[in-house]
Design a protein around this motif. Structure first.
Motif, short mmCIF file in Angstrom:
data_model
loop_
_atom_site.label_atom_id
_atom_site.label_comp_id
_atom_site.label_asym_id
_atom_site.label_seq_id
_atom_site.Cartn_x
_atom_site.Cartn_y
_atom_site.Cartn_z
N VAL A 185 0.84 -1.20 0.00
CA VAL A 185 0.00 0.00 0.00
C VAL A 185 0.87 1.25 0.00
O VAL A 185 0.58 2.23 -0.70
N ALA A 186 1.96 1.24 0.76
CA ALA A 186 2.87 2.39 0.78
C ALA A 186 3.46 2.65 -0.61
O ALA A 186 3.54 3.80 -1.07
N ASN A 187 3.86 1.59 -1.29
CA ASN A 187 4.39 1.74 -2.65
C ASN A 187 3.34 2.29 -3.60
O ASN A 187 3.63 3.14 -4.46
N TRP A 188 2.09 1.82 -3.47
CA TRP A 188 1.01 2.30 -4.34
C TRP A 188 0.76 3.79 -4.13
O TRP A 188 0.53 4.53 -5.09
N ILE A 189 0.79 4.21 -2.87
CA ILE A 189 0.58 5.64 -2.57
C ILE A 189 1.67 6.48 -3.24
O ILE A 189 1.39 7.50 -3.88
N GLU A 190 2.91 6.05 -3.10
CA GLU A 190 4.02 6.81 -3.68
C GLU A 190 3.95 6.81 -5.21
O GLU A 190 4.19 7.85 -5.85
N VAL A 258 4.67 7.49 4.35
CA VAL A 258 4.24 8.09 3.08
C VAL A 258 3.05 9.03 3.28
O VAL A 258 2.36 9.39 2.33
N GLY A 259 2.81 9.41 4.52
CA GLY A 259 1.80 10.43 4.81
C GLY A 259 0.39 9.95 5.06
O GLY A 259 -0.54 10.76 5.18
N SER A 260 0.18 8.63 5.15
CA SER A 260 -1.15 8.09 5.43
C SER A 260 -1.25 7.76 6.91
O SER A 260 -0.59 6.85 7.41
N LEU A 261 -2.10 8.49 7.62
CA LEU A 261 -2.20 8.35 9.06
C LEU A 261 -3.44 7.57 9.47
O LEU A 261 -4.50 7.69 8.83
#
Length: 329
Positions: A185-190, A258-261
């Motif tokens: 999910v972190a990679n997808w956000i970036e 990646v900024g998702s809290l």
């Protein structure tokens, strides 16, 4: 309208049962749309009798029917009316042919990263489909049932979600899947942020809204443990105790970078005990567990079924309030 996806890389954690029961509980006071985005279509089977599903398949009223023009490059999305299954609940039926979109989606993602318009058409198709279908029934919440993988279809749904819930079973493999979920999910956000910047540099303009691309980890729900004298059996307690740290380190920390809290409150949304024979009965009758009557669940089973409404209502309230919180940021 909030989009909540139920997602875990590990299968066999009771995800579909969880989605269905929580959604039906929430539909007692909110308008809920179910999206069956798992090619196995288990959510559809739980909600709709098989004879009706066959008719929907034959008449082109499934989720793949909507996406087919995008996959084939023959036109725009074809939004169909979802099937009403309760007064305030609808479902967009699943379809085994979703695997065709799964094969097609990676190319679209690569093109979006390069700032190519067609890539955005393909990569946003699920987000646009969910929003347009939800608008047909004025849904307050959309619950998306995703398959147990980190493939391209799930990626395209997750980037358009308000947040996602992770169903967990108390076992080693369920917990060891969490870092894969967090990293993916972190990679997808970036990557989605990179795609949007590519579009900006090229001065692209779209007739549709792009997905926000910042899904929040709403928390986890643990389930399928055996209970003895109202306490989890010792064989499972070990894994239950490890869940908070495993979830925090595997998912929350990865997404914070990646900024998702996450929303406020504990990572655990709640626990669902082993409902044993009630689940297959509910599946056969296309009901939530707490909707079973005295002829379908007898004696002590009926009492457990009726008491389950409090459990699933509490989970529904927790999830909806967390989705509301993160969407207001």
């Amino acid at each position: 309208m909030k989009i909540v996806s139920f997602f875990n890389h590990k299968g066999g954690v009771g995800k579909t049962t969880l989605v269905y029961n929580i959604g039906i509980a929430l539909a007692k006071k909110e308008r809920v749309l179910f999206i069956d985005a798992d090619a196995q279509a288990n959510l559809t089977s739980a909600a709709i009798p098989v004879t009706n599903v066959e008719s929907l398949f034959d008449t082109g009223k499934t989720i793949y029917s909507c996406l087919r023009p995008v996959v084939e490059g023959s036109g725009a999305l074809e939004v169909v009316d979802p099937v009403q299954i309760r007064k305030n609940a609808w479902i967009l039926p699943g379809d085994i042919r979703l695997s065709d979109y799964e094969e097609f989606a990676p190319t679209g993602w690569t093109e979006a990263l390069a700032g190519m318009p067609r890539g955005f058409q393909v990569s946003t198709a699920f987000y646009r489909l969910i929003r347009e279908t939800a608008s047909l029934v004025s849904a307050d919440y959309v619950f998306v049932d995703l398959g147990p993988n980190v493939g391209a279809l799930n990626r395209n749904v997750i980037i358009g979600s308000t947040g996602f819930v992770v169903p967990l079973a108390p076992d080693l493999f369920s917990l060891t899947a969490l870092p894969s979920v967090g990293k993916s999910v972190a990679n997808w956000i970036e990557e989605w942020d990179t795609a949007k910047k590519s579009a900006e540099r090229r001065g692209l303009e779209f007739e549709f809204e792009l997905p926000p691309g910042l899904p929040s980890p709403l928390g986890y729900v643990s389930q399928q443990f055996t209970v003895y004298r109202d306490q989890p059996a010792e064989a499972y307690k070990h894994w239950n105790d490890r869940m908070p740290h495993a979830y925090e380190s595997g998912i929350v920390e990865a997404l914070k970078r990646v900024g998702s809290l996450p929303p406020s409150g504990a990572a655990s949304i709640g626990e669902v005990p082993n409902l044993s024979s009630l689940v297959p009965i509910a599946q056969r009758t296309h009901k939530a567990v707490f909707e079973l009557n005295g002829s379908e669940a007898r004696g002590a089973h009926y009492t457990r079924a009726r008491n389950a409404i409090n459990l699933f209502t509490s989970l529904a309230d927790q999830i909806s309030s967390r989705a509301d919180e993160v969407s207001d940021r």
